[in-house]
Design an enzyme around this catalytic site. Structure first.
Site, PDB file in Angstrom:
ATOM      1  N   TRP A  43     100.799  -6.768  42.414  1.00  0.00           N
ATOM      2  CA  TRP A  43     100.363  -8.089  41.769  1.00  0.00           C
ATOM      3  C   TRP A  43     101.897  -8.481  41.481  1.00  0.00           C
ATOM      4  O   TRP A  43     101.888  -9.719  41.601  1.00  0.00           O
ATOM      5  CB  TRP A  43      99.744  -7.761  40.514  1.00  0.00           C
ATOM      6  CG  TRP A  43      98.503  -7.345  40.708  1.00  0.00           C
ATOM      7  CD1 TRP A  43      97.986  -6.064  40.164  1.00  0.00           C
ATOM      8  CD2 TRP A  43      97.402  -7.801  41.554  1.00  0.00           C
ATOM      9  NE1 TRP A  43      96.552  -6.023  40.946  1.00  0.00           N
ATOM     10  CE2 TRP A  43      96.213  -7.223  41.563  1.00  0.00           C
ATOM     11  CE3 TRP A  43      97.279  -9.361  41.913  1.00  0.00           C
ATOM     12  CZ2 TRP A  43      95.077  -7.281  42.081  1.00  0.00           C
ATOM     13  CZ3 TRP A  43      96.194  -9.454  42.746  1.00  0.00           C
ATOM     14  CH2 TRP A  43      94.904  -8.665  42.839  1.00  0.00           C
ATOM     15  N   ASP A 100     102.501 -10.666  33.262  1.00  0.00           N
ATOM     16  CA  ASP A 100     100.945 -10.584  33.794  1.00  0.00           C
ATOM     17  C   ASP A 100     100.329  -9.469  33.221  1.00  0.00           C
ATOM     18  O   ASP A 100     100.696  -8.613  33.409  1.00  0.00           O
ATOM     19  CB  ASP A 100     100.760 -10.525  35.517  1.00  0.00           C
ATOM     20  CG  ASP A 100      99.603 -10.217  35.973  1.00  0.00           C
ATOM     21  OD1 ASP A 100      98.625 -10.502  35.095  1.00  0.00           O
ATOM     22  OD2 ASP A 100      99.650 -10.119  37.172  1.00  0.00           O
ATOM     23  N   LYS A 128      89.073  -7.867  33.774  1.00  0.00           N
ATOM     24  CA  LYS A 128      89.691  -6.294  33.699  1.00  0.00           C
ATOM     25  C   LYS A 128      89.250  -5.796  32.240  1.00  0.00           C
ATOM     26  O   LYS A 128      88.507  -4.896  32.432  1.00  0.00           O
ATOM     27  CB  LYS A 128      91.150  -6.322  34.085  1.00  0.00           C
ATOM     28  CG  LYS A 128      91.436  -6.847  35.272  1.00  0.00           C
ATOM     29  CD  LYS A 128      91.178  -6.322  36.463  1.00  0.00           C
ATOM     30  CE  LYS A 128      91.465  -7.221  37.936  1.00  0.00           C
ATOM     31  NZ  LYS A 128      92.521  -7.741  38.060  1.00  0.00           N
TER      32      LYS A 128
HETATM   33  C1  LIG Z   1      93.272  -8.654  38.922  1.00  0.00           C
HETATM   34  C2  LIG Z   1      94.640  -9.000  38.752  1.00  0.00           C
HETATM   35  C3  LIG Z   1      95.251 -10.059  39.563  1.00  0.00           C
HETATM   36  C4  LIG Z   1      94.430 -11.069  40.144  1.00  0.00           C
HETATM   37  O1  LIG Z   1      93.385 -11.647  39.334  1.00  0.00           O
HETATM   38  P1  LIG Z   1      92.375 -12.724  40.120  1.00  0.00           P
HETATM   39  O2  LIG Z   1      91.397 -12.857  39.011  1.00  0.00           O
HETATM   40  O3  LIG Z   1      91.529 -12.133  41.131  1.00  0.00           O
HETATM   41  O4  LIG Z   1      93.147 -13.751  40.436  1.00  0.00           O
HETATM   42  C5  LIG Z   1      96.517 -10.383  39.036  1.00  0.00           C
HETATM   43  N1  LIG Z   1      97.253  -9.678  38.443  1.00  0.00           N
HETATM   44  C6  LIG Z   1      96.992  -8.433  37.889  1.00  0.00           C
HETATM   45  C7  LIG Z   1      97.863  -7.399  37.162  1.00  0.00           C
HETATM   46  C8  LIG Z   1      95.460  -8.006  38.251  1.00  0.00           C
HETATM   47  O5  LIG Z   1      95.071  -6.695  37.835  1.00  0.00           O
END
Ligand SMILES: *Cc1c(COP(=O)(O)O)cnc(C)c1O
Length: 376
Positions: free
Chosen positions: A109, A183, A207
């Site tokens: 990521w 993030d 998530k």
């Molecule tokens: C799932 C995830 C993303 C991407 O998310 P999307 O909603 O598919 O764009 C980005 N960063 C992390 C840490 C993630 O777990």
């Protein structure tokens, strides 16, 4: 084999992921008529009184849950984590005349974030754990930060590699006064965060806190107002903040469900703890149970450094990888779903977010022990 099956199976999906069962029941009950309004939440004007109260409660509850200081704005946006990989540089790259952002790459990521940001300025790779197969973190003292970066980006929980920061880096302590961008998509609201070390945090909801389609951005006020001319108005943090996330239609259903999750989290208790402290204590217990089971066995393994193991996403491997299909099939038959690892890494992965109770992890550990006894 565990023969007592509950009504719903345990869902270990990495995302979109399980929601608290109580929240699903409440959302279902409100589906046709929210609180006697005669309208379902999906059918309401986002500017009406009813939805306004839903939005305000969601914001107030998340602020309380995460102890968010008043100088941070909470934005309800869309596009997910990957869109933020572009929206963040479009908003922050021009903060410094260097037009350079620093990236610490510890998995898939943060690697994607670094790659995307290079379209809007310079992306400096300050540190990477790729040469170690993304099996851990890089200590901040080893980061090669650039001179006056616009911001420094980290992914505090790498969902695929199962690597999590136990403590946020202290950029000021490193002699850098740029804002830290985090993030936090896959561990938001799972642990306390030190906001004094953060400039901006973002998270897709799917998530840990709600359905797909909602993205949360938590941004310190002084970082607003630096958007590049190319930045779409709907993605300019200042515009979104000034309109209370109502510049365009926000993802109303996602905000509503996330709001139910925030209230559910606030109501959690554990020992003498309440709210986020209770949630975090339970997450520590769940992760310890699963990692212990893996470490005690010679049949299962997890490659991540002990101090960097994620409490939320636990990748693991069988001594005999040819048995992965059998493992997944038997798990499913035992009410344990979505344990397949990400294709980038292979193997298996159990995501044990806030909504996963200790009983679900116990059921997984019992199953793993049983499977090992039959196949090792
Ligand atoms: C799932 C995830 C993303 C991407 O998310 P999307 O909603 O598919 O764009 C980005 N960063 C992390 C840490 C993630 O777990």
């Amino acid at each position: 084999m565990n023969t007592t099956r509950r009504a719903r199976p345990w869902n270990f999906s990495a995302g979109p992921a399980a929601l608290p069962e109580a929240v699903l029941h409440e959302a279902a009950a409100d589906m046709l008529d929210w609180h006697g309004s005669g309208l379902g939440v999906m059918e309401m004007s986002h500017r009406g009184r009813e939805f306004g109260s839903i939005r305000d409660a969601a914001e107030a509850d998340l602020r309380e849950l995460m102890s968010l200081p008043p100088e941070f704005k909470l934005l309800f946006m869309q596009g997910g984590g990957l869109a933020e990989n572009a929206i963040v540089p479009m908003n922050l790259m021009a903060r410094s005349d260097t037009r350079t952002a620093d990236f610490v790459v510890t998995g898939t990521w943060s690697e994607k974030s670094c790659h995307e940001a290079a379209r809007y300025g310079r992306a400096n790779l300050a540190a990477s754990s790729q040469d170690r197969g993304f099996r851990g973190l890089v200590p901040p003292v080893q980061w090669r930060l650039s001179d006056r970066p616009s911001y420094v980006h980290v992914c505090t929980n790498e969902t695929i590699h199962g690597v999590e920061y136990g403590e946020l880096p202290d950029l000021r302590g490193l002699g850098c006064d740029a804002p830290l961008v985090a993030d936090i998509s896959s561990h938001i609201a799972s642990r306390a965060l030190d906001w004094s070390r953060i400039g901006l945090a973002f998270a897709g909801a799917q998530k840990n806190i709600g359905p797909a389609g909602l993205t949360l951005v938590i941004v310190r006020e002084d970082l607003l107002g630096h958007a590049l001319p190319v930045c779409p108005s709907a993605f300019d943090y200042r515009t979104v903040a000034e309109s209370g996330s109502m510049y365009n239609t926000p993802p109303t259903w996602g905000i509503y469900v996330a709001g139910l999750v925030f209230r559910w989290l606030l109501q959690q208790t554990h020992g003498g703890l309440r709210g986020l402290a209770a949630v975090e204590a339970r997450n520590i217990e769940k992760a310890a149970l699963l990692y212990d089971a893996i470490d005690r066995s010679s049949y299962y393994s997890n490659p991540v450094d002990a101090g960097a193991r994620s409490r939320m996403n636990v990748p693991f491997f069988l001594a005999d990888p040819a048995r992965e299909g059998d493992f997944l099939e038997a798990a499913r038959a035992n009410g344990l779903l979505q344990l397949k690892g990400h294709k980038a890494l292979g193997g298996l992965r159990a995501s044990i977010y806030n909504a996963m109770p200790l009983d679900g992890v116990k059921a997984l550990v019992d199953f793993m022990h049983d499977f090992e006894t039959r196949h090792a």
